[in-house]
Scaffold this motif. Structure first.
Motif, PDB file in Angstrom:
ATOM      1  N   PHE A   1       0.835  -1.195   0.000  1.00  0.00           N
ATOM      2  CA  PHE A   1       0.000   0.000   0.000  1.00  0.00           C
ATOM      3  C   PHE A   1       0.873   1.249   0.000  1.00  0.00           C
ATOM      4  O   PHE A   1       2.006   1.228   0.456  1.00  0.00           O
ATOM      5  CB  PHE A   1      -0.928   0.008   1.232  1.00  0.00           C
ATOM      6  N   ARG A   2       0.317   2.351  -0.523  1.00  0.00           N
ATOM      7  CA  ARG A   2       1.081   3.603  -0.612  1.00  0.00           C
ATOM      8  C   ARG A   2       1.124   4.372   0.698  1.00  0.00           C
ATOM      9  O   ARG A   2       2.104   5.054   0.979  1.00  0.00           O
ATOM     10  CB  ARG A   2       0.499   4.504  -1.700  1.00  0.00           C
ATOM     11  N   ASN A   3       0.054   4.279   1.499  1.00  0.00           N
ATOM     12  CA  ASN A   3      -0.019   5.086   2.714  1.00  0.00           C
ATOM     13  C   ASN A   3      -1.067   4.508   3.669  1.00  0.00           C
ATOM     14  O   ASN A   3      -1.822   3.606   3.295  1.00  0.00           O
ATOM     15  CB  ASN A   3      -0.357   6.542   2.361  1.00  0.00           C
TER      16      ASN A   3
ATOM     17  N   GLU B   1      -3.819   5.743   4.640  1.00  0.00           N
ATOM     18  CA  GLU B   1      -5.185   5.959   4.164  1.00  0.00           C
ATOM     19  C   GLU B   1      -5.674   4.771   3.347  1.00  0.00           C
ATOM     20  O   GLU B   1      -6.807   4.307   3.515  1.00  0.00           O
ATOM     21  CB  GLU B   1      -5.275   7.242   3.317  1.00  0.00           C
ATOM     22  N   GLU B   2      -4.818   4.281   2.445  1.00  0.00           N
ATOM     23  CA  GLU B   2      -5.185   3.100   1.642  1.00  0.00           C
ATOM     24  C   GLU B   2      -5.417   1.877   2.528  1.00  0.00           C
ATOM     25  O   GLU B   2      -6.318   1.087   2.284  1.00  0.00           O
ATOM     26  CB  GLU B   2      -4.087   2.778   0.625  1.00  0.00           C
TER      27      GLU B   2
ATOM     28  N   HIS C   1      -8.838  -0.208   2.710  1.00  0.00           N
ATOM     29  CA  HIS C   1      -8.812  -1.621   2.292  1.00  0.00           C
ATOM     30  C   HIS C   1      -9.282  -2.557   3.405  1.00  0.00           C
ATOM     31  O   HIS C   1     -10.066  -3.473   3.155  1.00  0.00           O
ATOM     32  CB  HIS C   1      -7.400  -2.011   1.844  1.00  0.00           C
TER      33      HIS C   1
END
Length: 106
Positions: A49-51, A53-54, A58
């Motif tokens: 994941f990028r961050n 928040e993702e 998810h």
């Protein structure tokens, strides 16, 4: 009245062989897994994941929970790990193997 029969035979011609069968090597250090779980989860999240928040979106958790996971402060509950195993099994296995490999090398 029925007779009782001895169901266990403690007599053995080769005591060393008997003792060898009873003792098993310690394959998995469960305490080490518990301690390293946040790092393994963090490594997995950073790879997939990028961050945070993702992660929160998810896994359907609060942003604060995702941040705690992202920073290896807490470990996830079993249901989140099972979701990750189904949806991202290879990446989770890679993170676990990498962490265990580092522990063995140290």
């Amino acid at each position: 009245m029925p007779k009782l029969h001895l169901a266990v035979d403690n007599t053995c011609d080769q005591p060393a062989v008997w003792a060898q069968r009873l003792s098993r090597p310690k394959i998995l250090d469960r305490f080490a897994v518990r301690v390293t779980a946040p790092e393994v989860w963090c490594r997995f999240l950073h790879a997939e994941f990028r961050n945070p928040e993702e992660v929160a979106v998810h896994f359907e958790v609060r942003f604060s929970t995702a941040c705690n996971w992202w920073n290896a402060t807490n470990r996830p509950s079993a249901d989140k790990v099972l979701i990750a195993m189904v949806e991202h099994g290879a990446a989770l296995s890679t993170a676990l193997e990498a962490e265990m490999g580092e522990r063995r090398a140290a």
